[in-house]
Structures are given as structure tokens and as C-alpha cells.
Enzyme design. Structure first.
Site, PDB file in Angstrom:
ATOM      1  N   GLU A  11      -2.818  -6.081  -1.875  1.00 57.99           N
ATOM      2  CA  GLU A  11      -1.484  -5.554  -1.572  1.00 57.99           C
ATOM      3  C   GLU A  11      -0.407  -6.560  -1.950  1.00 57.99           C
ATOM      4  OE1 GLU A  11      -1.073  -4.205   2.454  1.00 57.99           O
ATOM      5  OE2 GLU A  11      -2.763  -2.816   2.258  1.00 57.99           O
ATOM      6  N   SER A  31      -0.580  -1.644   8.062  1.00 56.88           N
ATOM      7  CA  SER A  31       0.238  -0.471   8.350  1.00 56.88           C
ATOM      8  C   SER A  31      -0.469   0.408   9.360  1.00 56.88           C
ATOM      9  CB  SER A  31       0.535   0.300   7.062  1.00 56.88           C
ATOM     10  OG  SER A  31      -0.652   0.589   6.379  1.00 56.88           O
ATOM     11  N   ASP A  41       1.641   1.360   2.827  1.00 59.81           N
ATOM     12  CA  ASP A  41       1.355  -0.059   2.644  1.00 59.81           C
ATOM     13  C   ASP A  41       2.524  -0.795   2.009  1.00 59.81           C
ATOM     14  OD1 ASP A  41      -1.285   0.050   3.669  1.00 59.81           O
ATOM     15  OD2 ASP A  41      -2.008   0.812   1.751  1.00 59.81           O
ATOM     16  N   GLU A  54       0.522   3.971  -0.862  1.00 57.75           N
ATOM     17  CA  GLU A  54      -0.699   3.650  -0.128  1.00 57.75           C
ATOM     18  C   GLU A  54      -1.611   2.960  -1.140  1.00 57.75           C
ATOM     19  OE1 GLU A  54      -2.921   3.324   3.265  1.00 57.75           O
ATOM     20  OE2 GLU A  54      -0.922   4.171   3.137  1.00 57.75           O
TER      21      GLU A  54
END
Length: 139
Positions: A11, A31, A41, A54
Site C-alpha cells: 500500500e 482501513s 485503503d 482498495e
């Protein structure tokens, strides 16, 4: 390395790539765990394009998202005024992006993205942010 640590690292990698592309980016780590509200996210925008993302990564197995995850993403994106995107990254590959409607839905209502599908049909980062070859030719 635990799956959570690897997912967090992926991420952060996505956030950095979007930042380098000129987007304002915010990551919502873990999240959903800090609040009862389901959050994407990553949120990213450049003043013209806004995305609620996401992000999922995998060593090579298909990536699955629950129907609830995708419904929450779509709900948030619509209320926020963003486009919902599912970002997938397989080991030794780049990030690929899908609108939820473009993902395969299993009989059980879950969403699935296979590596072959990502490579063949996914939108790459340059195309997502408008830096694709075609966008440069058109611009």
C-alpha cells in the site's frame, strides 16, 4: 514477512507511485479497524481525477475481495465523489487497476482477479493517471 506487513508495504508503494504521478494521496492504514465505517485503503486525487482504491497483493494466487468489501468501496466512492478502483499487484509485476464492474464475480458473490486477467485487461498506473502513451499522443 507476515501478510499484513507485506500488504502495508505494498500500500505504501502504491501511495508513493501515485504521489510521484502528481496526485495528493492519503492511505487509511488498517482501513476499517479504527472505525466502524468501511474506508478504502487509499484516496488519491489530482484536482481532476479522484479515486477511492482498495489495494490487494498476492504472490501469484488469484486475489479475492468479499462482496461486502467491494460494496463498501463503491458506497464510499459514490458519497465522496470519487471513482472506485480495485488495485491489484502480483509479485514481480506492476499495479493494475479495475473498476469493480470489470471484475469477475463468483457464485458466492465475491470478486476475483487472476494474474492473467490483470496483465491482459487491467489498467496500468500510467493509464490510470493519464500518462499513457495514448494520452500523450492525444494531448
Amino acid at each position: 514477512m507476515s501478510a499484513n506487513r507485506k500488504g502495508d508495504r505494498r500500500e505504501r508503494e502504491l501511495v508513493n507511485k501515485l504521489d510521484e504521478a502528481g496526485f495528493a494521496v492519503m492511505r487509511a492504514p488498517a482501513s476499517g479497524s479504527a472505525t466502524d465505517r468501511e474506508l478504502p485503503d487509499v484516496l488519491a486525487g489530482d484536482g481532476e481525477q479522484f479515486y477511492a482504491i482498495e489495494a490487494k497483493s498476492s504472490a501469484g494466487d488469484p486475489i479475492y475481495l468479499t462482496g461486502e468489501e467491494v460494496e463498501a468501496l463503491i458506497y464510499f466512492a459514490q458519497n465522496f465523489g470519487a471513482s472506485a478502483r480495485i488495485a491489484v499487484r502480483f509479485d514481480r509485476e506492476d499495479w493494475y487497476f479495475f473498476h469493480p464492474d470489470d471484475c469477475y464475480v463468483t457464485d458466492g458473490g465475491n470478486y476475483r482477479v487472476k494474474k492473467e486477467t490483470a496483465l491482459a485487461d487491467g489498467t496500468d498506473l500510467d493509464e490510470l493517471v493519464g500518462h499513457s502513451t495514448q494520452a500523450r499522443l492525444d494531448g
